[in-house]
Scaffold this motif. Structure first.
Motif, PDB file in Angstrom:
ATOM      1  N   ASN A   1      18.900  44.357  42.283  1.00  0.00           N
ATOM      2  CA  ASN A   1      19.539  44.149  43.571  1.00  0.00           C
ATOM      3  C   ASN A   1      20.994  44.581  43.439  1.00  0.00           C
ATOM      4  O   ASN A   1      21.628  44.386  42.397  1.00  0.00           O
ATOM      5  CB  ASN A   1      19.453  42.680  43.987  1.00  0.00           C
ATOM      6  CG  ASN A   1      19.970  42.468  45.400  1.00  0.00           C
ATOM      7  OD1 ASN A   1      19.988  43.413  46.196  1.00  0.00           O
ATOM      8  ND2 ASN A   1      20.368  41.257  45.712  1.00  0.00           N
ATOM      9  N   CYS A   2      21.559  45.173  44.512  1.00  0.00           N
ATOM     10  CA  CYS A   2      22.930  45.676  44.488  1.00  0.00           C
ATOM     11  C   CYS A   2      23.655  45.111  45.702  1.00  0.00           C
ATOM     12  O   CYS A   2      23.130  45.127  46.817  1.00  0.00           O
ATOM     13  CB  CYS A   2      22.959  47.202  44.513  1.00  0.00           C
ATOM     14  SG  CYS A   2      24.620  47.881  44.360  1.00  0.00           S
ATOM     15  N   GLU A   3      24.864  44.597  45.465  1.00  0.00           N
ATOM     16  CA  GLU A   3      25.618  43.997  46.572  1.00  0.00           C
ATOM     17  C   GLU A   3      27.105  44.209  46.332  1.00  0.00           C
ATOM     18  O   GLU A   3      27.572  44.395  45.208  1.00  0.00           O
ATOM     19  CB  GLU A   3      25.320  42.507  46.673  1.00  0.00           C
ATOM     20  CG  GLU A   3      25.632  41.705  45.401  1.00  0.00           C
ATOM     21  CD  GLU A   3      25.211  40.260  45.508  1.00  0.00           C
ATOM     22  OE1 GLU A   3      25.706  39.456  44.703  1.00  0.00           O
ATOM     23  OE2 GLU A   3      24.393  39.949  46.393  1.00  0.00           O
ATOM     24  N   ARG A   4      27.846  44.214  47.466  1.00  0.00           N
ATOM     25  CA  ARG A   4      29.293  44.364  47.400  1.00  0.00           C
ATOM     26  C   ARG A   4      29.926  43.048  46.939  1.00  0.00           C
ATOM     27  O   ARG A   4      29.454  41.959  47.274  1.00  0.00           O
ATOM     28  CB  ARG A   4      29.855  44.744  48.779  1.00  0.00           C
ATOM     29  CG  ARG A   4      29.412  46.107  49.285  1.00  0.00           C
ATOM     30  CD  ARG A   4      30.053  47.221  48.480  1.00  0.00           C
ATOM     31  NE  ARG A   4      31.482  47.203  48.609  1.00  0.00           N
ATOM     32  CZ  ARG A   4      32.164  47.867  49.550  1.00  0.00           C
ATOM     33  NH1 ARG A   4      31.492  48.586  50.425  1.00  0.00           N
ATOM     34  NH2 ARG A   4      33.474  47.811  49.590  1.00  0.00           N
ATOM     35  N   VAL A   5      31.026  43.142  46.145  1.00  0.00           N
ATOM     36  CA  VAL A   5      31.737  41.950  45.663  1.00  0.00           C
ATOM     37  C   VAL A   5      33.228  42.150  45.908  1.00  0.00           C
ATOM     38  O   VAL A   5      33.712  43.297  45.934  1.00  0.00           O
ATOM     39  CB  VAL A   5      31.461  41.700  44.168  1.00  0.00           C
ATOM     40  CG1 VAL A   5      30.003  41.359  43.932  1.00  0.00           C
ATOM     41  CG2 VAL A   5      31.871  42.915  43.325  1.00  0.00           C
ATOM     42  N   PRO A   6      33.949  41.078  46.084  1.00  0.00           N
ATOM     43  CA  PRO A   6      35.394  41.215  46.287  1.00  0.00           C
ATOM     44  C   PRO A   6      36.112  41.594  44.984  1.00  0.00           C
ATOM     45  O   PRO A   6      35.545  41.522  43.894  1.00  0.00           O
ATOM     46  CB  PRO A   6      35.802  39.829  46.782  1.00  0.00           C
ATOM     47  CG  PRO A   6      34.772  38.914  46.219  1.00  0.00           C
ATOM     48  CD  PRO A   6      33.486  39.675  46.197  1.00  0.00           C
ATOM     49  N   ALA A   7      37.338  42.009  45.145  1.00  0.00           N
ATOM     50  CA  ALA A   7      38.140  42.371  43.976  1.00  0.00           C
ATOM     51  C   ALA A   7      38.389  41.137  43.109  1.00  0.00           C
ATOM     52  O   ALA A   7      38.496  40.020  43.609  1.00  0.00           O
ATOM     53  CB  ALA A   7      39.478  42.971  44.414  1.00  0.00           C
ATOM     54  N   PRO A   8      38.491  41.279  41.785  1.00  0.00           N
ATOM     55  CA  PRO A   8      38.763  40.141  40.910  1.00  0.00           C
ATOM     56  C   PRO A   8      40.098  39.477  41.267  1.00  0.00           C
ATOM     57  O   PRO A   8      41.018  40.118  41.779  1.00  0.00           O
ATOM     58  CB  PRO A   8      38.791  40.768  39.513  1.00  0.00           C
ATOM     59  CG  PRO A   8      38.023  42.035  39.645  1.00  0.00           C
ATOM     60  CD  PRO A   8      38.223  42.513  41.022  1.00  0.00           C
ATOM     61  N   LYS A   9      40.205  38.186  40.958  1.00  0.00           N
ATOM     62  CA  LYS A   9      41.404  37.423  41.319  1.00  0.00           C
ATOM     63  C   LYS A   9      42.633  37.909  40.558  1.00  0.00           C
ATOM     64  O   LYS A   9      43.752  37.823  41.027  1.00  0.00           O
ATOM     65  CB  LYS A   9      41.192  35.946  41.044  1.00  0.00           C
ATOM     66  CG  LYS A   9      40.113  35.335  41.936  1.00  0.00           C
ATOM     67  CD  LYS A   9      39.963  33.851  41.636  1.00  0.00           C
ATOM     68  CE  LYS A   9      38.889  33.234  42.541  1.00  0.00           C
ATOM     69  NZ  LYS A   9      38.733  31.781  42.278  1.00  0.00           N
ATOM     70  N   GLY A  10      42.453  38.426  39.405  1.00  0.00           N
ATOM     71  CA  GLY A  10      43.608  38.853  38.610  1.00  0.00           C
ATOM     72  C   GLY A  10      44.308  40.073  39.185  1.00  0.00           C
ATOM     73  O   GLY A  10      45.393  40.435  38.761  1.00  0.00           O
ATOM     74  N   CYS A  11      43.716  40.738  40.185  1.00  0.00           N
ATOM     75  CA  CYS A  11      44.298  41.969  40.737  1.00  0.00           C
ATOM     76  C   CYS A  11      45.222  41.671  41.901  1.00  0.00           C
ATOM     77  O   CYS A  11      45.857  42.557  42.454  1.00  0.00           O
ATOM     78  CB  CYS A  11      43.203  42.913  41.198  1.00  0.00           C
ATOM     79  SG  CYS A  11      42.164  43.504  39.857  1.00  0.00           S
ATOM     80  N   VAL A  12      45.296  40.370  42.344  1.00  0.00           N
ATOM     81  CA  VAL A  12      46.114  40.045  43.519  1.00  0.00           C
ATOM     82  C   VAL A  12      47.509  39.719  43.013  1.00  0.00           C
ATOM     83  O   VAL A  12      47.894  38.573  42.852  1.00  0.00           O
ATOM     84  CB  VAL A  12      45.518  38.863  44.306  1.00  0.00           C
ATOM     85  CG1 VAL A  12      46.299  38.630  45.579  1.00  0.00           C
ATOM     86  CG2 VAL A  12      44.049  39.115  44.590  1.00  0.00           C
ATOM     87  N   ALA A  13      48.284  40.713  42.709  1.00  0.00           N
ATOM     88  CA  ALA A  13      49.637  40.543  42.188  1.00  0.00           C
ATOM     89  C   ALA A  13      50.555  41.505  42.901  1.00  0.00           C
ATOM     90  O   ALA A  13      50.117  42.346  43.691  1.00  0.00           O
ATOM     91  CB  ALA A  13      49.672  40.746  40.672  1.00  0.00           C
ATOM     92  N   GLY A  14      51.809  41.409  42.539  1.00  0.00           N
ATOM     93  CA  GLY A  14      52.774  42.211  43.279  1.00  0.00           C
ATOM     94  C   GLY A  14      53.094  43.544  42.658  1.00  0.00           C
ATOM     95  O   GLY A  14      53.848  44.321  43.218  1.00  0.00           O
TER      96      GLY A  14
END
Length: 535
Positions: A72-85
């Motif tokens: 099965n293939c599904e879309r996932v959100p970006a990892p939390k560590g990428c939400v930086a400035g």
């Protein structure tokens, strides 16, 4: 120790090659490694239910493969560590992530990402459909539809056979009804009352009537045959045949003339124009215009006239030509310029031939198979004879056109206009030729001669005369030509004009010199005395 699973590596490489060439979806994706959790860019190719990945697009051997059956293939959100400035984190935030989940335990999910959202959606959809079981289900559905369509076709065949049998039965029924109608008509004829001798005639009478009918038909055909033969042998029919033949010959001559103009324009005029525009032109544009004049316009005019003649021939035996000449006549004035300057164009051409490059180029053009061995001078001469040719054709056409013919007056008017145009052209040509002749003679005389520059001075003839010595100086000085001190006979080159008489001597080099005394004699002041006897 757990043994490794063996697989056919050659077949896997073959499938990888097919995936590179014919894969359902191909392109670069970033793959997250399970050991280091780092992202590495690989080139992926999806073929059926197998996903291959390569180190690069040009790699021949795959770096790995995944079986997608039951996944099965599904879309996932970006990892939390990428939400930086930081700028790097902002670039990672723009990536689009999706995960392939395998349908059994112990297999870690395959995490992938790409930069384009549309590309990510396409990869997710393609992996969803990469299932052999789905293909089997779709095949089963298609097979059921095929069986259903086969049943429909068989049913239609049975119905068509039934309709065919019904049609055959109906045809048989129609034939039976026709035979019954014929039988009823025969029975009705037999049941009619007796009507005397009109229906029950004697067989001999019927034979006589048949012979009489045949004779009447034969006499009628013989009468019409006599009428047709008398007309065929009549002068009117003979005149019409000759008239038609003249028209057919005219169309052939016009076709040949249009072809000659086409060769003149396309094999000489247009190539020489291009040559005059070259970097090292062998001829100038002015000389090209002087040689060919308005020959291209003449070609366009006669192409239109030729098309009209062919259209009239298509309506044979009705041949109406007068209106074509009515259209042609106002345009034939373009011949005046061509005929007036014809000799000058030939002179310009002769001067241009002194240039070796031009002469070589002209010979190359004349070697064209379309020229059929004819020189440029020959093609320049053809338009000179076209107006007289039309006059002769119209003269012959009028000779075989009855006076009551509908075209008689129009053809006579066209002939008169052409003759008038021919006279004007002849007079203009005569004046022009006379001036050129005078100038040619003036150039041959070393000292020159101013009286030849007079346009009213008309050349009559030239030739050699013998100048005899004078016997009695005092008596013959008024009638003898030339120097009075001549002691012996001398040959003189003489030119006779309407107003003057020129006497020249020819030097050893062939040049002409006017006599110093009496070389130019005014005919107005001279008296001609004919001596019958010379002692």
């Amino acid at each position: 120790m757990q043994k490794s699973v063996r697989y056919n590596e050659g077949h896997a490489l073959y499938l990888a090659l097919l995936a590179r060439k014919e894969g359902t979806k191909r392109g670069y994706l970033s793959k997250k490694t399970a050991e280091t959790n780092r992202w590495h860019e690989k080139w992926f190719a999806l073929y059926q239910n197998v996903l291959f990945y390569f180190e690069g697009e040009q790699s021949a051997r795959p770096a790995g493969m995944y079986m997608l059956e039951g996944c099965n293939c599904e879309r996932v959100p970006a990892p939390k560590g990428c939400v930086a400035g930081s700028a790097k984190d902002a670039a990672l935030d723009k990536q689009h992530y999706f995960t392939v989940l395998f349908g059994h335990e112990g297999q870690k999910p395959l995490e992938l990402r790409c930069e384009d959202e549309v590309d990510g959606d396409e990869w997710v959809e393609a992996i969803h459909q990469a299932s052999y079981s789905d293909i089997l289900i779709e095949r089963e559905v298609l097979m059921q539809k095929y069986i259903h369509l086969v049943q429909i076709v068989e049913t239609e065949k049975v119905a068509a056979n039934q309709l065919r049998h019904q049609l055959e039965d109906q045809d048989t029924e129609i034939e039976r009804l026709k035979s019954e109608i014929v039988a009823l008509n025969k029975t009705k004829e037999k049941m009619r009352p007796y009507q005397g001798n009109q229906e029950d005639e004697d067989p001999d009478i019927k034979k006589i009537k048949k012979v009489q009918s045949f004779m009447r038909g034969w006499l009628c055909r013989r009468k019409w045959k006599t009428i047709v033969q008398d007309y065929i042998c009549s002068p009117h029919a003979e005149s019409m045949r000759k008239r038609n033949q003249i028209v057919f010959n005219m169309v052939e001559a016009e076709s040949e003339y249009v072809h000659q103009l086409y060769v003149l324009v396309n094999c000489f005029l247009r190539p020489l124009r291009m040559a005059a525009s070259s970097k090292k032109p062998p001829i100038s544009h002015d000389d090209v215009s002087s040689i060919f004049l308005n020959s291209e316009t003449i070609m366009f005019l006669h192409e239109i006239f030729h098309q009209g003649l062919k259209a009239r021939i298509a309506n044979w035996p009705t041949l109406i030509l007068a209106d074509l000449f009515d259209i042609l006549l106002p345009m034939l004035n373009i011949y005046q310029e061509f005929v007036r300057n014809h000799q000058y164009s030939l002179q310009v051409l002769a001067n241009c031939k002194q240039n070796r490059d031009f002469d070589k180029l002209l010979k190359q053009y004349e070697a064209n198979p379309a020229c059929e061995g004819r020189m440029l001078e020959t093609f320049l001469t053809y338009p000179m004879f076209q107006i007289p040719r039309y006059i002769i054709t119209l003269h012959e056409l009028l000779a075989h056109t009855p006076h009551e013919h509908v075209e008689r007056k129009s053809l006579e008017f066209a002939k008169s206009k052409l003759e008038e145009l021919s006279r004007v052209m002849h007079d203009e040509v005569s004046d022009t030729e006379n001036i050129r002749k005078n100038l040619a003679i003036e150039r041959t005389i070393v000292e020159g001669c101013d009286i030849l520059l007079d346009t009213s001075q008309t050349f009559i003839r030239q030739g050699s005369l013998i100048q005899v010595p004078s016997v009695e100086r005092g008596k013959l000085s008024k009638v003898r030509l030339g120097s009075l001190s001549l002691k012996k006979e001398g040959e003189r080159q003489c030119f006779l004009f309407t107003k003057h008489f020129l006497i020249c001597t020819r030097s050893s080099g062939g040049k002409l010199h006017l006599l110093k005394t009496g070389g130019v004699l005014s005919l107005i002041e001279c008296t001609l005395v004919e001596e019958t006897e010379v002692s």
